[in-house]
Structure formats: C-alpha cells, structure tokens
Write a protein that holds these residues in place. Structure first.
Motif, PDB file in Angstrom:
ATOM      1  N   GLU A  89       0.823  -1.214   0.000  1.00 35.14           N
ATOM      2  CA  GLU A  89       0.000   0.000   0.000  1.00 35.14           C
ATOM      3  C   GLU A  89       0.855   1.262   0.000  1.00 35.14           C
ATOM      4  OE1 GLU A  89      -2.644  -0.485   3.300  1.00 35.14           O
ATOM      5  OE2 GLU A  89      -3.970  -1.841   2.174  1.00 35.14           O
ATOM      6  N   GLY A  90       1.939   1.205  -0.762  1.00 36.49           N
ATOM      7  CA  GLY A  90       2.763   2.386  -0.944  1.00 36.49           C
ATOM      8  C   GLY A  90       3.897   2.539   0.043  1.00 36.49           C
ATOM      9  N   ARG A  91       4.092   1.567   0.939  1.00 39.64           N
ATOM     10  CA  ARG A  91       5.174   1.696   1.921  1.00 39.64           C
ATOM     11  C   ARG A  91       6.550   1.520   1.293  1.00 39.64           C
ATOM     12  NH1 ARG A  91       4.572  -1.483   7.394  1.00 39.64           N
ATOM     13  NH2 ARG A  91       6.268  -0.038   7.836  1.00 39.64           N
ATOM     14  N   GLY A  92       6.614   0.907   0.117  1.00 39.09           N
ATOM     15  CA  GLY A  92       7.908   0.683  -0.512  1.00 39.09           C
ATOM     16  C   GLY A  92       7.742   0.148  -1.916  1.00 39.09           C
ATOM     17  N   THR A  93       8.844  -0.337  -2.458  1.00 39.14           N
ATOM     18  CA  THR A  93       8.838  -0.959  -3.779  1.00 39.14           C
ATOM     19  C   THR A  93       9.313  -2.399  -3.654  1.00 39.14           C
ATOM     20  OG1 THR A  93      11.098  -0.230  -4.254  1.00 39.14           O
ATOM     21  CG2 THR A  93       9.300   1.215  -4.955  1.00 39.14           C
ATOM     22  N   LEU A  94       8.820  -3.263  -4.534  1.00 37.05           N
ATOM     23  CA  LEU A  94       9.297  -4.636  -4.634  1.00 37.05           C
ATOM     24  C   LEU A  94      10.033  -4.740  -5.956  1.00 37.05           C
ATOM     25  CD1 LEU A  94       9.215  -7.340  -3.072  1.00 37.05           C
ATOM     26  CD2 LEU A  94       7.311  -8.004  -4.555  1.00 37.05           C
ATOM     27  N   GLU A  95      11.294  -5.165  -5.888  1.00 34.86           N
ATOM     28  CA  GLU A  95      12.147  -5.150  -7.057  1.00 34.86           C
ATOM     29  C   GLU A  95      12.894  -6.477  -7.197  1.00 34.86           C
ATOM     30  OE1 GLU A  95      14.461  -1.547  -7.370  1.00 34.86           O
ATOM     31  OE2 GLU A  95      13.032  -0.435  -6.128  1.00 34.86           O
ATOM     32  N   GLU A  96      13.426  -6.699  -8.384  1.00 38.48           N
ATOM     33  CA  GLU A  96      14.069  -7.971  -8.694  1.00 38.48           C
ATOM     34  C   GLU A  96      15.374  -7.707  -9.444  1.00 38.48           C
ATOM     35  OE1 GLU A  96      11.712 -11.953  -9.662  1.00 38.48           O
ATOM     36  OE2 GLU A  96      11.966 -10.702 -11.446  1.00 38.48           O
ATOM     37  N   LEU A  97      16.391  -8.520  -9.143  1.00 38.13           N
ATOM     38  CA  LEU A  97      17.706  -8.366  -9.754  1.00 38.13           C
ATOM     39  C   LEU A  97      18.252  -9.734 -10.131  1.00 38.13           C
ATOM     40  CD1 LEU A  97      20.115  -6.315 -10.269  1.00 38.13           C
ATOM     41  CD2 LEU A  97      20.965  -7.037  -8.020  1.00 38.13           C
ATOM     42  N   ASP A  98      18.754  -9.871 -11.355  1.00 39.34           N
ATOM     43  CA  ASP A  98      19.407 -11.107 -11.775  1.00 39.34           C
ATOM     44  C   ASP A  98      20.864 -11.073 -11.333  1.00 39.34           C
ATOM     45  OD1 ASP A  98      17.090 -11.943 -13.041  1.00 39.34           O
ATOM     46  OD2 ASP A  98      17.704 -11.170 -15.000  1.00 39.34           O
ATOM     47  N   ILE A  99      21.295 -12.118 -10.630  1.00 40.74           N
ATOM     48  CA  ILE A  99      22.690 -12.247 -10.204  1.00 40.74           C
ATOM     49  C   ILE A  99      23.260 -13.512 -10.822  1.00 40.74           C
ATOM     50  CG2 ILE A  99      24.254 -12.554  -8.242  1.00 40.74           C
ATOM     51  CD1 ILE A  99      22.341 -10.952  -6.544  1.00 40.74           C
ATOM     52  N   THR A 100      24.422 -13.397 -11.437  1.00 42.21           N
ATOM     53  CA  THR A 100      25.083 -14.534 -12.077  1.00 42.21           C
ATOM     54  C   THR A 100      26.399 -14.819 -11.374  1.00 42.21           C
ATOM     55  OG1 THR A 100      24.080 -14.024 -14.226  1.00 42.21           O
ATOM     56  CG2 THR A 100      26.028 -15.448 -14.238  1.00 42.21           C
ATOM     57  N   ILE A 101      26.614 -16.070 -11.038  1.00 39.62           N
ATOM     58  CA  ILE A 101      27.863 -16.516 -10.419  1.00 39.62           C
ATOM     59  C   ILE A 101      28.509 -17.545 -11.340  1.00 39.62           C
ATOM     60  CG2 ILE A 101      28.933 -17.634  -8.431  1.00 39.62           C
ATOM     61  CD1 ILE A 101      26.645 -16.655  -6.714  1.00 39.62           C
ATOM     62  N   GLY A 102      29.775 -17.347 -11.627  1.00 44.24           N
ATOM     63  CA  GLY A 102      30.496 -18.298 -12.463  1.00 44.24           C
ATOM     64  C   GLY A 102      30.903 -17.694 -13.783  1.00 44.24           C
ATOM     65  N   ALA A 103      31.640 -18.488 -14.576  1.00 46.19           N
ATOM     66  CA  ALA A 103      32.135 -18.039 -15.866  1.00 46.19           C
ATOM     67  C   ALA A 103      31.826 -19.095 -16.919  1.00 46.19           C
ATOM     68  CB  ALA A 103      33.645 -17.790 -15.800  1.00 46.19           C
TER      69      ALA A 103
END
Length: 420
Positions: A89-103
């Motif tokens: 209800e506007g208290r914050g944002t929900l966000e997503e981030l892709d994280i990659t580990i390795g080569a």
C-alpha cells in the motif's frame, strides 16, 4: 511450483516415520555445567592479533568439512526491475535483480527479490536465503518463478501449505516484510536452490560447471558464496548502507550464513537460526543428528573429505566454536528451540560459550547469562524458545529485536572486505 510443496510434504511424512528426537518430542537439556567443554581450545590471543591464525583455521575448515571457498569466482548482475511500485500500500517498492555466479556456459543465474522502504537512502538491509521459491516468499506478487515466468501460484497449494506451516512455522516460506519495514530495514532474499540445487545428484554437476578456480567445495560453501555475491550487488545500490548489512539463514541456510560471515568480513551481523551440525552444534557431541547421520542423508552439503571425520569427529583438528570465533567481534544471533533436539541447542550454547572469549578479547561482552535468557543486545545473542524446528512469530520478533539493537553499532566497525 506445486512439486516443491509436494516434496516438502513428503519430507514431513518422512519426519513422521522418524525418531522422537527428530520429531521434537523430546526436550533439549539445559544443563551445560555437566557437559564436556568445547575442545580443542581456541588460541584467543593468536586469533585476535595474528592474521596467520585466522588463515590457518579457515584452511582447516576447508580441508576437512566444507571444501574450498571459491575465491575470485566471477559475480555479475544486471539492473533492478521494479515489479511492484506501490508495494504494501505504498510503503515501498518490490524489485528484482538477476545475479550470475560463475564463468562460461556453466555460470548460474538466480533472482534476488528486494523490498525497499519508500525513499530509502543508506538503510540497513537483512539478506535471507529461503527454502521456498521466490513465489512462496512473496505470495501473490509477480516475481519470477523457477521456470522463468511470472508467478501464478500463491504458495505450495492449500493442503501442502497447511501441513508445512503447521510443522515448520508460518514464516518457513513467507517473509514478514511489514515487520522489517517497521524496524527501518530493507529486505532481500533469494531461493538458494535456484543457484545450486539442494539435491545429491544435481548439486555436484552444477558446482563443477561454474568455471571457477577453485569452485565451491560443497553445497554449503556454494550457498555461503551466494550470500557474498548478493552483498556485492547491494553494495552498488545507494539505498543500502554498506556498513549495516546482516545475513539471515534457517537450518541448512543458517549453516551457510555462518560460513559466509567467517569468510566475508563485509557481513556486519549474522542471524543463524537452528543450524545444528555443520553449523553451531559441536561436532563431537553425541546428541541429535550428528555429523555421521548428516553425511549419509545429505552428502552434498559437505565436502567429500568430511566422511572420515564424520565417522570419528574426535579426529577433527577443530570444532564449531572455532567457526563461530571467526565471526568475532561482529554481532551473532544463534536461534534455537527447546524441542529441536536434532539441532542440539545444548552443544550450540557450549560452542558459543567457548567462542565468547574471542569477543571479549576484542573488547566486546560476548555471550551473556545462560541458555534461557535472551538479550538481543548481547554480542552473541543466544535465543531459546519453546517448540521445534521452525520459523514462528517469536523468532521473527527476536530477529528484529537483534537487528535493531546492533545495526547502528556495526556501522562503527572498521571495513575489512573480502569480496568475491
């Protein structure tokens, strides 16, 4: 999504057929005076003043139980995606981030989901590993599911959710973001098995393909490194205070949290809840799950080199109080439950008692009082509640109290960075 619920439900049924100790029908002993002290002793003076002693202990941990910490394994990440701009209800944002580990082709990508309070600037953050998928942690939100699509199922399914919540607690899956916001905290979490599967057959090949030199020596080390990768990603965000970053893990993920804090000094506070063997419980203790049982049931958690030591823990050149001591002088929360004999709260307390001397040598107070008195402001906050192996309201209340008591304090610690 539903197969996760069915798998957990199958695990619950397995518990029903197991011993009373594992089910939590017995009580952990509160008697520590008549129990063996943690051995071998910690060389407190050397650990505090000599970096070589710290390196030696970390080498012992790697060579015996956990395998290699994957120093230098590449970490990369993209840009944040705002998936709910008016979260709660506007208290914050929900966000997503892709994280990659390795080569190379074996690199693995997982999604970090974070809830930031509105207008966040340099706020403390708690980073959690979760048992359930991101869909279960953030029900009814359009986070990315394990198959790459937006979540369409609220949780594990109605029946499975009822059973799982009854046995493992309301918060084994869902995260109480409103309570973290109330405490002025940002929250970020990821499903550990999205990085390295919690599966005996799948974990090894996933780790071997990462392309590092070295790769993680066990699944626990891989999960620990994932915490470190998340810290690297969050350091790049001005909304997060780099000097107030806590990590949280329950059970197997609490074991990983302890390892992450031992290796990465950027961790400012640790919540390790009901970690048991391979975590805070003494390997030499004959109670509960024991290392030999763990190696048989979950061989991928530990390194292959662990088997002979698990068969005879007395041959280990250290015990878990040494692992805890590597975290000093940063605040450490050790959560336990009276009926969780399988995780051996008694020997976890004795490990904390032995490690406490290192906190005192750093000028901190270390462990206070006894097993039954919880002081969230203590440098080693030992928490013991009624009940079994789960995450319930009392745990969340204790987590938040600990974080509120310590994150301002940890902002004053000198920066000692070991970045992935």
């Amino acid at each position: 999504m539903r197969w996760i619920g069915l798998s957990l439900l199958a695990g619950v049924m397995l518990l029903v057929g197991s011993s009373c100790t594992m089910l939590g029908l017995n009580y952990a002993s509160l008697d520590t005076a008549n129990k063996p002290a943690a051995t071998p002793p910690i060389d407190v003076a050397a650990l505090v003043s000599d970096p070589g002693e710290r390196a030696r202990l970390k080498g012992l941990l790697q060579d015996t139980l956990y395998g290699a910490w994957p120093e230098g394994l590449p970490v990369s990440f993209g840009d944040w995606r705002v998936i709910v701009p008016d979260y709660l209800e506007g208290r914050g944002t929900l966000e997503e981030l892709d994280i990659t580990i390795g080569a190379g082709p074996g690199a693995r990508t997982f999604q970090l989901v974070a809830a930031f309070p509105s207008g966040a600037v340099q706020v403390p953050v708690v980073i959690a590993q979760t048992f359930g998928s991101n869909c279960a942690t953030f029900p009814e939100q359009p986070v990315t599911s394990m198959d790459g699509d937006a979540c369409t199922v609220r949780d594990f399914g109605k029946f499975a959710s009822m059973v799982i919540s009854a046995v493992f607690g309301e918060y084994i899956a869902e995260a109480p973001i409103d309570l973290y916001f109330d405490a002025g905290l940002a929250y970020a979490s990821f499903h550990a098995s999205d990085f390295v599967p919690d599966d005996e057959d799948e974990a090894g090949p996933a780790i071997e393909a990462l392309g590092g030199n070295p790769n993680p020596g066990s699944t626990l080390m891989a999960w620990a490194y994932a915490y470190s990768a998340v810290i690297t990603a969050l350091e790049a965000d001005d909304r997060v205070d780099n000097q107030r970053m806590a990590i949280l893990g329950h059970s197997r993920h609490g074991k990983a949290a302890l390892l992450a804090a031992a290796w990465d000094r950027r961790v400012d506070a640790v919540i390790a809840h009901q970690t048991g063997f391979g975590g805070a419980a003494l390997s030499r203790s004959p109670s509960g799950e024991r290392l030999d049982r763990m190696v048989k049931s979950y061989p991928h958690w530990l390194a292959p080199s662990a088997a002979p030591y698990a068969a005879d823990p007395a041959t280990l050149p250290f015990d878990q109080h040494h692992l805890l001591a590597l975290i000093a002088p940063r605040p450490l929360f050790l959560g336990n439950a009276r009926r969780d004999v399988w995780a051996d709260p008694n020997s976890s307390y004795r490990a904390a008692y032995a490690a406490s001397a290192v906190w005192r040598a750093h000028g901190e107070t270390g462990l206070k009082d006894d097993m039954t008195h919880f002081d969230p402001a203590a440098d080693i906050a030992f928490f013991l509640r009624p009940g079994g192996h789960s995450i319930v309201d009392d745990d969340i209340e204790a987590f938040v109290a600990f974080l509120k008591a310590h994150l301002q304090k940890t902002a004053q610690l000198p920066s000692q960075v070991t970045a992935p």
